[in-house]
Write a protein that holds these residues in place. Structure first.
Motif, short mmCIF file in Angstrom:
data_model
loop_
_atom_site.label_atom_id
_atom_site.label_comp_id
_atom_site.label_asym_id
_atom_site.label_seq_id
_atom_site.Cartn_x
_atom_site.Cartn_y
_atom_site.Cartn_z
N GLU A 1 0.87 -1.18 0.00
CA GLU A 1 0.00 0.00 0.00
C GLU A 1 0.90 1.23 0.00
O GLU A 1 1.80 1.33 0.83
N ASN A 2 0.69 2.13 -0.96
CA ASN A 2 1.49 3.35 -1.06
C ASN A 2 0.56 4.55 -1.12
O ASN A 2 -0.40 4.56 -1.88
N ALA A 3 0.88 5.57 -0.35
CA ALA A 3 0.13 6.82 -0.46
C ALA A 3 0.29 7.38 -1.87
O ALA A 3 1.38 7.33 -2.45
N SER A 4 -0.81 7.89 -2.42
CA SER A 4 -0.81 8.37 -3.80
C SER A 4 -1.89 9.43 -3.93
O SER A 4 -3.07 9.15 -3.74
N GLN B 1 -2.78 3.64 -3.00
CA GLN B 1 -2.67 2.67 -4.08
C GLN B 1 -2.25 1.34 -3.46
O GLN B 1 -1.12 1.20 -3.00
N MET C 1 -1.49 0.66 -13.36
CA MET C 1 -1.29 1.25 -12.04
C MET C 1 -0.08 2.16 -12.01
O MET C 1 -0.07 3.20 -11.34
N THR C 2 0.99 1.78 -12.73
CA THR C 2 2.22 2.58 -12.67
C THR C 2 2.37 3.53 -13.85
O THR C 2 3.07 4.53 -13.73
N LYS C 3 1.73 3.25 -14.98
CA LYS C 3 2.02 4.02 -16.20
C LYS C 3 0.88 4.90 -16.70
O LYS C 3 1.12 5.77 -17.55
N PHE D 1 1.94 5.85 -23.29
CA PHE D 1 2.05 7.30 -23.43
C PHE D 1 0.73 7.86 -23.97
O PHE D 1 0.34 8.98 -23.62
N ALA E 1 -2.00 7.49 -21.03
CA ALA E 1 -1.82 8.56 -20.05
C ALA E 1 -2.33 9.90 -20.59
O ALA E 1 -2.83 10.73 -19.82
#
Lengths: 283, 283
Positions: free
Chosen positions: A10-13, A18, A65-67, A262, A265
């Motif tokens: 779990e990461n603050a986002s 997230q 999630m990352t891109k 790309f 996003a």
């Protein structure tokens, strides 16, 4: 019985969280991993709307999630995001050397053919099993769900939402595989997963569903005009089907963009705003 | 003589172009890869300002390019982004089994010690060689350059800009290694690259430079309060040095955030706006 879920990270986002989680999937017969973004509005104690994001060939829960750069817009709009995996996974799970069949290429169908039928049940996983788990564990509003996806995931979003508009109240797709029955991204996989009878493919072809059923609200579809896979995606079949039935559609063919993240996003803000606006209006 | 550059990829992104390029680096003695984001304003024919983004341990040019979510804000603000690699690369290049020494861990110094001295010259690469190449090939404004970075890259941005404020007219850092002379992220690497004499380390320690030199404009520094590497980063040393010299600083310790790119993405809008506003005001 309460379903068990393991927190992988779990990461603050953007003021929210997230998370990545895993669980033992009965439907797929293996451990499955998925990601959930909870926006900061979760702290206000109300159930919040959900946007399902289905990913494309070769992807796991992680790529978007990352891109995709989606979390900031989800935080702004107060909408949760769910990023499922694209197939069952593991050494015991059937696979194929090609990138576009087997693991990473579930095509959001329930396979009926060996060796795939035992585990490749991504339709039921996305529509039934995973929702039961996430609605049990997170304060999300079951009555306000939208769905989108990219490439194979756009195919999944379109076919699932046109089949279950009572569940998915808003629908968009980015560079979807739009007519798999008539594409090398489709015929090979449907033959493997569903068999030779093309009648079993039709419920999994967005252009056929669009012709036969449509969707009860405006559908947003984005497609890069320089997409290197246009011949496989066949947006023209979906555009023709939508126009023929006078389906309310926002179909954007955008100059310069290709099939990459790309591009995803670059348009994800519009998709999240599109879904958030519709889901907000549901009483 | 014109320097040769190879285009590895170019993808449309937020109306601009995200490119990846490589070139034979004389300074590093190997092929080096870097990424450039050109915003849509490039089409207007004016030279545009540049923000250098230096990456952290284990990163290449790719991590920030794909995970930071920076391009949309750069497009909005009309600023180019450059993402260099973090060390020389290749089978012939000295390396170490540890993730924090050798390839992926150049620490933005010119190594003087064997086996590193032959190739590990990231200071000169970032400050001299790569700018010559990019200003030759892209319509960027040499008089309007800012610099930022994450973790080891924040260390690089701070030390390079405080040494060359005449080149880098705006400065920020995200979770920088702030006091490497007093950290296991620093002492080991400086000993390897620069030798035992700590006098040679001081020009590469942001807290020492802040105490001795400072910077001629406000410095923006972001640090997650739940960063798992706080003990190695030592933001308190930099904060103390900045406060002691009354350096104009915006030092934000933000609750909840860790060291990941989920954090970088959450604050990158602020950094790009910070730099764009300053670079726009340069006559």
């Amino acid at each position: 019985m309460s379903a068990v879920m393991e927190t992988k990270s779990e990461n603050a986002s953007f003021g929210g969280v997230q998370g990545v989680y895993s669980h033992a999937s009965d439907v797929c017969g293996c451990e499955m991993t998925f990601a959930v973004y909870l926006p900061p509005q979760i702290a206000e104690g109300q159930k919040i709307p959900v946007l399902w994001y289905l990913s494309g060939l070769t992807c796991t829960h992680e790529n978007a999630m990352t891109k995709a750069g989606a979390q900031g817009w989800a935080a702004e709009q107060g909408i949760a995001l769910i990023f499922p995996d694209t197939s069952p996974r593991g050494d015991r799970i059937a696979d194929d050397p090609a990138y576009d069949l087997g693991q990473g290429a579930g095509f959001y169908v329930n396979a009926t053919q060996d060796p795939w039928a035992a585990n490749y049940r991504m339709w039921d996983y996305i529509v039934h099993e995973l929702p039961e788990l996430v609605f049990e564990h997170f304060p999300l509003d079951r009555d306000r769900q939208g769905i989108t996806g990219h490439s194979m995931g756009g195919h999944g979003a379109l076919t699932i939402a046109m089949t279950h508009p009572e569940i998915y109240r808003s629908l968009s797709a980015i560079s979807p595989i739009a007519n798999p029955s008539d594409s090398d991204w489709g015929r090979k996989q449907f033959t493997a997963y569903l068999g030779e009878d093309e009648a079993t493919w039709a419920p999994h072809d967005a252009s056929i569903l669009m012709r036969d059923r449509g969707y009860p609200d405006t559908v947003l579809i984005d497609q890069g005009a320089k997409d290197q896979f246009l011949d496989l995606l066949k947006p023209e079949a979906l555009a023709e089907a939508a126009a023929s039935r006078q389906q309310p559609t926002e179909f954007r063919l955008i100059d310069g963009y290709d099939h990459s993240y790309f591009y995803v996003a670059s348009v994800i803000e519009d998709h999240i705003r599109f879904h958030a606006a519709r889901l907000r209006d549901i009483p």
